[in-house]
Design an enzyme around this catalytic site. Structure first.
Site, short mmCIF file in Angstrom:
data_model
loop_
_atom_site.label_atom_id
_atom_site.label_comp_id
_atom_site.label_asym_id
_atom_site.label_seq_id
_atom_site.Cartn_x
_atom_site.Cartn_y
_atom_site.Cartn_z
N SER A 136 -30.65 45.28 -21.28
CA SER A 136 -30.25 45.71 -22.63
C SER A 136 -31.17 44.99 -23.61
CB SER A 136 -28.80 45.29 -22.88
OG SER A 136 -28.48 45.39 -24.25
N TYR A 149 -21.81 39.16 -22.52
CA TYR A 149 -22.76 40.27 -22.39
C TYR A 149 -24.19 39.76 -22.60
CZ TYR A 149 -24.46 45.13 -22.69
OH TYR A 149 -25.11 46.33 -22.46
N LYS A 153 -27.02 39.71 -19.60
CA LYS A 153 -28.19 40.59 -19.78
C LYS A 153 -29.49 39.77 -19.83
CE LYS A 153 -26.11 44.55 -19.58
NZ LYS A 153 -26.41 45.50 -18.47
N1 LIG Z 1 -24.58 52.32 -24.02
C1 LIG Z 1 -25.32 51.38 -24.61
O1 LIG Z 1 -25.35 51.26 -25.84
C2 LIG Z 1 -26.14 50.43 -23.75
C3 LIG Z 1 -27.16 49.70 -24.39
C4 LIG Z 1 -27.92 48.82 -23.63
C5 LIG Z 1 -27.69 48.70 -22.28
N2 LIG Z 1 -26.70 49.42 -21.68
C6 LIG Z 1 -26.48 49.23 -20.25
O2 LIG Z 1 -26.67 50.48 -19.60
C7 LIG Z 1 -25.92 50.48 -18.38
C8 LIG Z 1 -25.13 51.76 -18.30
O3 LIG Z 1 -24.22 51.75 -19.39
P1 LIG Z 1 -23.62 53.09 -20.04
O4 LIG Z 1 -23.68 52.91 -21.49
O5 LIG Z 1 -24.20 54.29 -19.40
O6 LIG Z 1 -22.09 52.91 -19.62
P2 LIG Z 1 -20.95 53.97 -19.19
O7 LIG Z 1 -19.69 53.20 -19.33
O8 LIG Z 1 -21.13 55.26 -19.90
O9 LIG Z 1 -21.28 54.23 -17.65
C9 LIG Z 1 -21.22 53.17 -16.73
C10 LIG Z 1 -20.96 53.72 -15.34
O10 LIG Z 1 -20.93 52.57 -14.48
C11 LIG Z 1 -19.80 52.67 -13.63
N3 LIG Z 1 -19.37 51.33 -13.23
C12 LIG Z 1 -18.78 50.37 -13.99
N4 LIG Z 1 -18.51 49.30 -13.23
C13 LIG Z 1 -18.95 49.59 -11.98
C14 LIG Z 1 -18.94 48.88 -10.76
N5 LIG Z 1 -18.39 47.66 -10.66
N6 LIG Z 1 -19.47 49.47 -9.66
C15 LIG Z 1 -20.00 50.72 -9.74
N7 LIG Z 1 -20.02 51.45 -10.87
C16 LIG Z 1 -19.49 50.88 -11.98
C17 LIG Z 1 -18.74 53.41 -14.45
O11 LIG Z 1 -17.77 54.02 -13.59
C18 LIG Z 1 -19.60 54.43 -15.21
O12 LIG Z 1 -19.75 55.62 -14.46
C19 LIG Z 1 -25.10 49.20 -18.40
O13 LIG Z 1 -25.72 48.22 -17.61
C20 LIG Z 1 -25.09 48.80 -19.86
O14 LIG Z 1 -24.89 47.41 -20.04
C21 LIG Z 1 -25.94 50.29 -22.39
#
Ligand SMILES: NC(=O)c1ccc[n+]([C@@H]2O[C@H](COP(=O)([O-])OP(=O)(O)OC[C@H]3O[C@@H](n4cnc5c(N)ncnc54)[C@H](O)[C@@H]3O)[C@@H](O)[C@H]2O)c1
Length: 259
Positions: A136, A149, A153
């Site tokens: 992130s 977080y 990260k």
């Molecule tokens: N959305 C944002 O703004 C953002 C920004 C920077 C980084 N990220 C990172 O991107 C990645 C994906 O996030 P997202 O926004 O798509 O989230 P999201 O919540 O939309 O999707 C996350 C998915 O991960 C699955 N998941 C959660 N815990 C799990 C586990 N223990 N084992 C297997 N699957 C699991 C959930 O079921 C879901 O399908 C994460 O690492 C998040 O930290 C997100």
């Protein structure tokens, strides 16, 4: 690396950024896409939509990751690209309970260690393989309002760097995906919380998938779907104290009633 005829595994592939990656990798002509997620029903829906396979996986459980790798190799023969993407968020600081720190540490960091440990022997044996780690922008800068977080990260960025340095000469490619806000459930759930201010400039998950495909083609270590993050890192590296003052000002503006 181009995705055509490759085998890609995506954790957290049933929703958000992971789902967009699965769809895009299939559209790019991958010969196998594995949707790994805690959410079996959604993972199966995506897998059947794109002609891949679903493997129910809790990334915080090492045996689940080992099973994921074994199932993929049994189905497709090898793994070209492993995307450690699943992640969770939580607000709070040092006083958050140990259970919260430990849980986010397992999902956001240890899962990346388990995945690398499970695929590296095969990749090193073949002299090729690609690891994509979703960190992130909070792993390069800091997430206001969330110490767990930010810390986990940062740790993922450090681990990805270490992998790239240690195994790069043996044919292992590593990229680290560092978006700011992306319009997913994770961001939507932050309503009223520390990530809410990121919703204004949020990208769609498909934009992130596009940046990933381009970043993988260039084999760039850092994949920054929000280009301004590069400038923020530059400012931080140039004058750390000034950057900290700026972050405090940002935090104060977010906490002020008029914001
Ligand atoms: N959305 C944002 O703004 C953002 C920004 C920077 C980084 N990220 C990172 O991107 C990645 C994906 O996030 P997202 O926004 O798509 O989230 P999201 O919540 O939309 O999707 C996350 C998915 O991960 C699955 N998941 C959660 N815990 C799990 C586990 N223990 N084992 C297997 N699957 C699991 C959930 O079921 C879901 O399908 C994460 O690492 C998040 O930290 C997100």
């Amino acid at each position: 690396m181009k995705l055509k005829n490759k085998v890609a595994v995506v954790t957290g592939g049933a929703n958000g950024i992971g789902r967009a990656l699965c769809r895009r990798f299939a559209a790019e002509g991958a010969r196998g896409v594995v949707v790994a997620d805690l959410d079996t029903k959604r993972a199966e829906q995506i897998a059947s939509e794109i002609g891949g396979i679903a493997v129910t996986t809790d990334v915080s459980v090492e045996a689940d990751i080992v099973n994921l790798v074994e199932r993929t190799v049994a189905t497709y023969g090898a793994i070209d690209l492993l995307c450690s993407n699943a992640g969770i968020g939580t607000p709070g600081g040092a006083d958050e309970p140990n259970e919260i720190w430990q849980r986010i540490g397992e999902v956001n960091l240890m899962a990346h260690v388990y995945a690398a440990r499970a695929v590296l022997p095969g990749m090193l044996g073949r002299g090729e393989g690609y690891l994509l780690h979703t960190a992130s922008a909070a792993g390069l800068l800091t997430q206001i309002g969330s110490a767990p977080y930010s810390v986990t990260k940062h740790a993922v960025v450090a681990f990805a760097e270490w992998l790239a340095i240690t195994h790069g000469d043996a044919g292992i490619k590593v990229s680290c995906l560092c978006p700011q806000g992306v319009n997913t459930d994770l961001l939507r759930q932050s309503e009223g919380g520390p990530g809410e201010f990121l919703r204004a400039g949020a990208l769609e998950p498909e934009d992130v998938a596009d940046a990933v495909v381009k970043g993988l083609e260039k084999e760039s270590f850092l994949i920054l779907p929000h280009p301004e993050v590069k400038e923020y890192i530059r400012r931080k590296a140039t004058d750390y104290d000034r950057w900290l003052r700026g972050m405090r000002r940002l935090q104060a503006s977010l906490n002020s009633p008029s914001s």
